[in-house]
Write an enzyme that holds these catalytic residues in place. Structure first.
Site, PDB file in Angstrom:
ATOM      1  N   HIS A   5       2.220  -3.176   6.140  1.00 38.09           N
ATOM      2  CA  HIS A   5       1.364  -3.633   5.046  1.00 38.09           C
ATOM      3  C   HIS A   5       1.115  -5.116   5.244  1.00 38.09           C
ATOM      4  CE1 HIS A   5      -0.581  -4.267   1.330  1.00 38.09           C
ATOM      5  NE2 HIS A   5       0.430  -4.895   0.762  1.00 38.09           N
ATOM      6  N   ASP A  10      -0.453  -1.056  -2.288  1.00 38.54           N
ATOM      7  CA  ASP A  10       0.216  -2.004  -3.185  1.00 38.54           C
ATOM      8  C   ASP A  10      -0.733  -2.562  -4.225  1.00 38.54           C
ATOM      9  OD1 ASP A  10       2.402  -3.363  -4.157  1.00 38.54           O
ATOM     10  OD2 ASP A  10       2.240  -5.023  -2.748  1.00 38.54           O
TER      11      ASP A  10
END
Length: 901
Positions: free
Chosen positions: A12, A124
């Site tokens: 990420h 996220d």
């Protein structure tokens, strides 16, 4: 069937966050080098998911352009998965069309590399927009993966263990308000539940016993998901060996180095029929409320204001104005718009636009916003110049040889009523062929005539013309060297009422003999501190608040714009008031009140309100931050030292305005505090509505039984509304994305104007002194009361119109091929809100988009001689539409294509 462990490698990649962009950029180059080397060296390293955002390749190839061929090979070979987004945006704080430009750009760029990863990837995002299923399905994507919104996730990626989980399984159906449904996958054990897989047998056995049990707890099928990575996680180069070890230790499990395409296909083939259906927005409302991260909507509000301006310039000015010019022969600036949008979207990742990074990140963001704004303004200027040069203004020359024609354009999909202003250069003294001194002398001494404003029929238009000082200027011709001059300018103020959407109209300044004609009509002041027009009566009280009477409904909103100041000992993510401390209110203030404008077109009152507030939190806060004390366990309170903060609130009422405009200005010198404007509605309802992504989202005024956080602040785009059957209040804003409904205070709408904190928060000690937002501040919003029935939707239109402008440009009195009044597209509906008018790159056709703000279907009528077809959110051509009428389902997004030829 054996259970299958789908291990998906990823990292990420927050482009900027606790480190500045260039530091993360350098680390990304190192990361990508290692990834590509691993994929070339190890054929068993099957695939890697590049975080759903194509910008990672832009950033990498900027430094390693020689790697592009290898990247394309891996993408085409379906080993490196990219897209569908350009960046991983915060969905709440980027506008409806920004979310689509992000998807459109990401899918277009991924396709150029050779393959698009068709999973809606939200690892996220701080909650998820309710219309995501409808948008994704319209783009050909029927599966999404997300980390937040239905299960609590807190400090340092910790997933809370509790029963407040909306779905029994990690797989569920996710449904938009219109009924569009896709398969949703929650990272129930977060997107790091398969990181750092041990290759050594003893460690691997312990690791997989724990991880397999965690996945089986939530999985609805025999397909278990393990995300092999985390934030900026380096590539696990020995993963092939680690999976070999796992296969030997657990022969009943098939371990696959997988990808989302294969994993989602397996889920769709085998998912249970009794999967839960989660509907609409995912905002973590069924949690304790501490980690919704909604207060990022008020962190560094200056960023949100700059973003709102840039989005308005692109969506509600540059794109439609360029489309108008394109209609009359000008080339549409696809490449410039793509560059401008990409520059703007580089500020849209969740740690960027949310204002929850270190100071260096947000300093760079300011520069990006300025760059994006310059691109948008250039496109606007070029489009207006083209239109002005081609308008037929001969009629004005017939009125007077010295006439100064100009055009006014409404490039939006809404009727516009406002007092518009334009600065026009009516006379130039060019340096070429003369001297600077001679030009300066003429500019200083030659007298301009007085002017009156007339429309194309010669009728006088309410307004005024104010002479401005001479000024230096220059032209940049397309075919020769620049021309410098001294110019004589005037400021034109005129009243525009009910200007139709997508319309150009011409006006001119006619010389008159008498000096200084004034606007016609009476003052809007009916008493010392009361302003009134056809719709509203607004009385400013002694404490600086305002009483608003909506004439149609008879509803009176008393003491609106009460100021409230509290301490904030939280962080950029989360507001937290010291326990037991009371807010400071302006209720008992004695404001200094003055009229600042009094004309028949517009009236304005300025109230200067002085509040005594603490200078900061006390000294305990610094120690608690240094010791990494979680925000809700902090004991810090307010400093005993105080200061006086003067807040100037200006109320502006226009004769043609259905809302009361409010401008709030102050010089912030206090630390660790939040300032809000309170608008008490007094309305009896359990619900309110907030402008969200292609949705007027219906939200409860109360919290769930498990909610603990005293604050229930929420996101909005352009407005929030509270209403009952007889009428209600809509508050429009410019970059003020946080509000809260206070049901215990008669459904007061609390609009956050400022929030200052001293740390980033989350997993470490990251000081952010510039997040205190010291210095001069200006905030703008508009109070729009409305009556019953469809007046609600008219107030939504007024709110959208508040965030856009009319544009003007000087024309010439010659012959042109564009009529002196022209409407590009006529449309009508009851509950639909317009969002886009642009030209599609692939087809050259016009794209028109609306969404239905109601749960009931509505009829869209398009009046045009162009052939119409149904398109989608990517601008692709679908089926042709017979006639100009179509039904848009409740809460539906509708995109129409109009063929150029």
């Amino acid at each position: 069937m054996k259970k299958q462990a789908h291990v998906i490698s990823h990292s990420h990649w927050d482009r900027e966050w606790y480190l500045p962009y260039e530091k993360h950029h350098c680390l990304e180059v190192e990361f990508m080098d290692r990834l590509l080397d691993t994929m070339e060296r190890d054929p068993d390293f099957k695939s890697f998911h590049l975080d759903g955002q194509t910008i990672m390749l832009d950033d990498y190839l900027q430094v390693r352009p020689e790697k592009k061929e290898l990247v394309e090979k891996l993408v085409k070979g379906k080993r490196l998965y990219i897209g569908p987004w350009y960046i991983l945006q915060d969905e709440w704080l980027t506008g409806s069309e920004s979310n689509l430009r992000n998807l459109e750009t990401g899918m277009r760029e991924a396709a150029r590399y050779g393959n698009v990863s068709k999973v809606g990837y939200f690892p996220d995002s701080f909650g998820n927009m309710g219309q995501a299923p409808q948008i994704l399905l319209d783009a050909g994507i029927d599966c999404a993966a997300f980390g937040r919104g239905v299960k609590p996730t807190g400090f340092n990626n910790e997933v809370a263990e509790n029963d407040n989980f909306t779905s029994q399984y990690s797989e569920m159906f996710w449904e938009s308000p219109d009924g569009s449904r896709i398969l949703g996958v929650l990272f129930a054990n977060w997107y790091n539940n398969g990181m750092e897989v041990p290759a050594e047998p003893e460690e691997a056995r312990k690791y997989w016993e724990e991880k397999l049990a965690g996945a089986m707890k939530f999985a609805s099928t025999d397909h278990l998901l393990f995300m092999n990575g985390c934030d900026h996680q380096p590539v696990q180069t020995d993963l092939s060996q680690a999976l070999e070890t796992a296969s030997e230790l657990f022969p009943d499990i098939t371990f696959i180095h997988s990808n989302f395409t294969d994993y989602c296909r397996c889920l769709k083939e085998e998912h249970k029929e009794d999967l839960a259906v989660i509907k609409g927005e995912l905002r973590s409302q069924e949690t304790d409320g501490w980690y919704t991260l909604a207060n990022t909507a008020s962190a560094r509000i200056y960023l949100k204001q700059m973003n709102a301006r840039c989005e308005a310039l692109f969506v509600r000015a540059a794109e439609p104005l360029a489309a108008m010019a394109y209609e009359w022969g000008k080339e549409y600036p696809h490449d410039l718009l793509a560059y401008g949008w990409k520059t703007l979207m580089q500020n849209h990742p969740h740690d960027s636009i949310c204002g929850c990074s270190v100071d260096a990140v947000h300093r760079e963001m300011v520069t990006r916003f300025e760059k994006a704004e310059q691109v948008a303004l250039h496109i606007i200027e070029e489009s207006l110049a083209y239109l002005a040069a081609h308008m037929d203004c001969r009629k004005f020359r017939e009125m007077d040889e010295e006439a100064v024609p100009f055009l006014v354009v409404n490039p939006t999909g809404y009727r516009k009523s406002q007092v518009a202003e334009a600065v026009l250069t009516v006379k130039k003294y060019p340096f070429k062929g003369s001297t600077v001194d001679a030009c300066l002398e003429k500019a200083k001494t030659e007298k301009l005539p007085a002017y009156r404003i007339v429309d194309r029929e010669g009728n006088t238009v309410p307004g005024r013309v104010e002479e401005l000082p001479y000024a230096f200027g220059y032209d940049l011709p397309k075919d020769r060297f620049r021309n410098a001059y001294f110019g004589r300018r005037v400021r034109v103020t005129l009243e525009i009422e009910e200007m139709a959407p997508f319309t150009m109209d011409t006006y001119c300044l006619l010389p008159v003999e008498e000096e200084g004609e004034k606007e016609n009509g009476d003052s809007l002041f009916t008493s010392e501190n009361t302003m009134e027009n056809r719709w509203l009566s607004c009385r400013v009280n002694d404490n600086g608040t305002v009483d608003i009477t909506h004439k149609e409904s008879g509803i009176v909103y008393r003491e609106a714009v009460m100021l409230e100041d509290t301490r904030d000992i939280g962080n950029e993510y989360i507001y937290f008031k010291p326990v037991g401390e009371a807010p400071v209110l302006s209720r008992n203030a004695e404001a200094v009140i003055n009229r600042v404008e009094d004309t028949p077109l517009r009236a304005a009152i300025r109230a200067e309100i002085t509040m005594e507030i603490p200078v900061s939190a006390d000294e305990r806060l610094s120690e608690e931050i240094r010791d990494l004390v979680e925000f809700k366990n902090r004991k810090a309170g307010s400093s005993k030292e105080t200061l006086f903060m003067t807040v100037a609130v200006t109320y502006v009422l226009e004769r043609v305005g259905k809302g009361l405009k409010v401008e709030v200005e102050f010089d912030n010198q206090a630390l660790d505090h939040r300032l809000r404007a309170l608008v008490k509605t007094g309305l009896d309802t359990q619900w309110h509505y907030a402008d969200s992504i292609f949705e007027a989202a219906k939200r409860s005024n109360s919290v769930s039984p498990v909610w603990e956080n005293p604050c229930n602040a929420q996101h909005q785009q352009l407005f929030v509304n509270v209403h009952e059957d007889r009428g209600g209040m809509t508050i429009a804003n410019k970059g003020l994305n946080e509000y809260e409904i206070l049901p215990e205070q008669e459904n007061t709408i609390a609009l956050t104007l400022h929030r200052g904190v001293r740390e980033l928060g989350d997993w470490g000690d990251f000081p952010t002194p510039q997040a205190q937002c010291l210095g001069r501040q200006k905030k703008e919003f508009c109070l729009i009361p409305h009556g019953e029935g469809n007046a609600l939707y008219r107030s939504y239109e007024e709110a959208y119109a508040f965030t856009s402008e009319l544009w003007a440009a000087k024309a010439e009195t010659g012959e042109g091929n564009i009529p002196d009044h022209y409407t590009f597209l006529e449309w009508s509906a009851n509950t639909l809100l317009w969002t886009a008018w642009k030209v599609q790159e692939e087809t050259g056709d016009f794209i028109f988009r609306v969404f239905n703000a109601s749960e009931e279907p509505d009829k869209l009528v398009l009046r045009t001689d162009k052939r119409i077809y149904r398109s989608n959110v990517l601008g692709e051509k679908k089926e042709y539409q017979e006639g100009g009428e179509t039904e848009v389902r409740g809460c539906g997004i509708y995109t129409a294509g109009l063929e150029k030829e």
